[in-house]
Motif scaffolding. Structure first.
Motif, PDB file in Angstrom:
ATOM      1  N   ARG A   1     -13.873  -3.301  -4.881  1.00  0.00           N
ATOM      2  CA  ARG A   1     -12.835  -2.853  -3.941  1.00  0.00           C
ATOM      3  C   ARG A   1     -11.904  -1.835  -4.606  1.00  0.00           C
ATOM      4  NH1 ARG A   1      -7.651  -4.999  -1.242  1.00  0.00           N
ATOM      5  NH2 ARG A   1      -7.945  -4.416   0.947  1.00  0.00           N
ATOM      6  N   LEU A   2     -11.589  -2.042  -5.892  1.00  0.00           N
ATOM      7  CA  LEU A   2     -10.759  -1.084  -6.619  1.00  0.00           C
ATOM      8  C   LEU A   2     -11.449   0.263  -6.712  1.00  0.00           C
ATOM      9  CD1 LEU A   2      -8.291  -0.386  -8.353  1.00  0.00           C
ATOM     10  CD2 LEU A   2      -9.519  -1.290 -10.342  1.00  0.00           C
ATOM     11  N   TRP A   3     -12.748   0.269  -6.996  1.00  0.00           N
ATOM     12  CA  TRP A   3     -13.491   1.523  -7.077  1.00  0.00           C
ATOM     13  C   TRP A   3     -13.525   2.226  -5.721  1.00  0.00           C
ATOM     14  CZ3 TRP A   3     -14.783   5.153 -10.156  1.00  0.00           C
ATOM     15  CH2 TRP A   3     -15.836   6.020  -9.855  1.00  0.00           C
TER      16      TRP A   3
ATOM     17  N   PHE B   1      -9.755   2.461   2.363  1.00  0.00           N
ATOM     18  CA  PHE B   1     -10.900   1.614   2.039  1.00  0.00           C
ATOM     19  C   PHE B   1     -12.031   1.895   3.017  1.00  0.00           C
ATOM     20  CE2 PHE B   1      -7.186  -0.855   0.660  1.00  0.00           C
ATOM     21  CZ  PHE B   1      -7.523  -1.140  -0.654  1.00  0.00           C
TER      22      PHE B   1
ATOM     23  N   PHE C   1     -11.252   1.910  -3.428  1.00  0.00           N
ATOM     24  CA  PHE C   1      -9.887   2.412  -3.218  1.00  0.00           C
ATOM     25  C   PHE C   1      -9.678   3.741  -3.941  1.00  0.00           C
ATOM     26  CE2 PHE C   1      -5.539   2.607  -4.990  1.00  0.00           C
ATOM     27  CZ  PHE C   1      -4.819   2.712  -3.813  1.00  0.00           C
TER      28      PHE C   1
ATOM     29  N   ARG D   1     -11.009  -9.346  -0.596  1.00  0.00           N
ATOM     30  CA  ARG D   1     -10.152  -9.641  -1.742  1.00  0.00           C
ATOM     31  C   ARG D   1     -10.323  -8.560  -2.808  1.00  0.00           C
ATOM     32  NH1 ARG D   1      -8.110 -14.788  -2.312  1.00  0.00           N
ATOM     33  NH2 ARG D   1      -8.714 -16.265  -0.680  1.00  0.00           N
ATOM     34  N   TRP D   2      -9.280  -8.422  -3.661  1.00  0.00           N
ATOM     35  CA  TRP D   2      -9.357  -7.415  -4.712  1.00  0.00           C
ATOM     36  C   TRP D   2     -10.452  -7.781  -5.715  1.00  0.00           C
ATOM     37  CZ3 TRP D   2      -7.630  -2.675  -4.777  1.00  0.00           C
ATOM     38  CH2 TRP D   2      -6.527  -2.343  -3.982  1.00  0.00           C
ATOM     39  N   SER D   3     -11.259  -6.812  -6.041  1.00  0.00           N
ATOM     40  CA  SER D   3     -12.327  -6.948  -7.019  1.00  0.00           C
ATOM     41  C   SER D   3     -12.578  -5.566  -7.616  1.00  0.00           C
ATOM     42  CB  SER D   3     -13.605  -7.487  -6.362  1.00  0.00           C
ATOM     43  OG  SER D   3     -14.063  -6.587  -5.365  1.00  0.00           O
TER      44      SER D   3
ATOM     45  N   TYR E   1     -14.610  -3.104   2.855  1.00  0.00           N
ATOM     46  CA  TYR E   1     -13.618  -3.541   1.871  1.00  0.00           C
ATOM     47  C   TYR E   1     -12.196  -3.587   2.432  1.00  0.00           C
ATOM     48  CZ  TYR E   1     -17.215  -2.784  -1.687  1.00  0.00           C
ATOM     49  OH  TYR E   1     -18.370  -2.856  -2.442  1.00  0.00           O
TER      50      TYR E   1
ATOM     51  N   ASN F   1     -10.575  -5.585   4.448  1.00  0.00           N
ATOM     52  CA  ASN F   1      -9.905  -6.892   4.444  1.00  0.00           C
ATOM     53  C   ASN F   1     -10.445  -7.811   3.356  1.00  0.00           C
ATOM     54  OD1 ASN F   1      -8.303  -6.306   6.812  1.00  0.00           O
ATOM     55  ND2 ASN F   1     -10.171  -6.569   8.024  1.00  0.00           N
TER      56      ASN F   1
ATOM     57  N   MET G   1       0.824  -1.210   0.000  1.00  0.00           N
ATOM     58  CA  MET G   1       0.000   0.000   0.000  1.00  0.00           C
ATOM     59  C   MET G   1       0.858   1.259   0.000  1.00  0.00           C
ATOM     60  SD  MET G   1      -3.134  -0.322  -0.391  1.00  0.00           S
ATOM     61  CE  MET G   1      -4.181  -1.759  -0.623  1.00  0.00           C
TER      62      MET G   1
END
Length: 332
Positions: A186-188, A173, A190, A181-183, A177, A179, A103
């Motif tokens: 989650r990207l949005w 986050f 972030f 998984r990346w999806s 979101y 903890n 990060m």
């Protein structure tokens, strides 16, 4: 060139050993150690202390050994991939660094991309259009960026965001979101959070780069080779970008090596204000609590990143400036 690289890499290895010794020495300067501070904290809370446990911890981590033996044990474990144990955070140092290093790299790299992508065009425009409205606006932006502390800008962004949206900008986050998984979701999430720290970190650095690039480029634009090329009919855009900009960028390329260590050491207050899960707050916490293994590993990592960044800067200078390239080839 290969000879030059070989000498630089050899020097880097020697420097890392010297740096590790200095780091360990500085961390050991305050009286006592983390175990002593931890026991004092337990005693102040009235908790019972098992003397056998204390002795076992001292032996396990070499705290009862002389300074040289503690250093050899520490550096030997590092070469085996064991960075030690953080008493303060009750976890292995390697795991703590691994959880936050990604990060930290991501946030700082995004900030660097925004910084250079914003600063270089503005700096070139301000120099080419000297005393224009755009130049004056860039100058004002530069003064504000240099004068306003990053943490104050972070507080201002948090206040304005809460005022306009009703939600505070904190962390990278949302709770659901943190903890996960990346999806795509989650990207949005972030991206909705990361813009604030990236903007805060990039603003001060961009102001510095704009002022340096503008001053260097103004100096180059008045030199005889530029006047001669312009008199021969070379298009202004091609002329500026091909020669003066490359020369004006040389001092900035020399500072690229300073950017890598900022992954850990920069924007500590900003990271605390924005509650970022990066390594900067961890470094401050480790130093304040004399968390020997964690602080030593982070300071050593800063030193290694500085050495790598310096090598990258030198290679960029060799690529961008033929005079430096010829000198390096002669040395090699």
């Amino acid at each position: 060139m290969l000879g030059y690289l070989a000498r630089r890499l050899t020097t880097m290895v020697v420097t890392v050993f010297a740096l590790s010794f200095v780091c360990f020495f500085i961390i050991q300067l305050p009286p006592g150690d983390f175990l002593t501070s931890y026991l004092a904290e337990l005693a102040s809370r009235g908790e019972n202390i098992d003397p056998q446990l204390v002795e076992r911890l001292r032996q396990q981590y070499g705290l009862d050994q002389p300074f040289v033996m503690q250093y050899l044990l520490w550096i030997g474990n590092i070469f085996q991939g064991d960075f030690g144990y953080s008493f303060n955070m009750s976890a292995p140092v390697g795991r703590i660094m691994g959880d936050r290093l990604g990060m930290s790299l991501l946030v700082e790299m995004l900030a660097i991309v925004v910084l250079w992508g914003m600063a270089i065009p503005i700096g070139i425009y301000a120099a080419v259009r000297q005393y224009s409205i755009g130049d004056m606006a860039a100058t004002v932006f530069g003064f504000i960026g240099l004068a306003v502390p990053n943490f104050l800008l972070a507080l201002l962004i948090m206040y304005l965001t809460y005022l306009w949206t009703g939600s505070a900008v904190s962390g990278l986050f949302s709770a659901e979101y943190a903890n996960a998984r990346w999806s795509f979701e989650r990207l949005w999430d972030f991206l909705q959070h990361v813009w604030a720290p990236v903007l805060v970190i990039a603003t001060g650095g961009a102001a510095h780069v704009i002022r340096i690039l503008r001053a260097n480029l103004l100096d180059e634009l008045n030199k005889p080779y530029v006047v001669t090329a312009r008199a021969k009919g070379l298009k202004e855009r091609v002329l500026v970008m091909r020669y003066p900009v490359r020369v004006a960028m040389t001092p900035l390329m020399a500072t690229v090596g300073w950017l890598l260590p900022t992954v850990i050491s920069s924007s500590i207050v900003t990271s605390i204000v924005l509650n970022l899960p990066t390594l900067s707050p961890i470094l401050l916490r480790a130093l304040l609590t004399q968390d020997m293994h964690l602080a030593g590993a982070l300071i050593l990592l800063i030193g290694v990143l500085t050495l790598i960044g310096t090598l990258v800067s030198d290679l960029l200078l060799i690529w961008i400036d033929p005079r430096i390239r010829i000198g390096a080839l002669k040395e090699g």
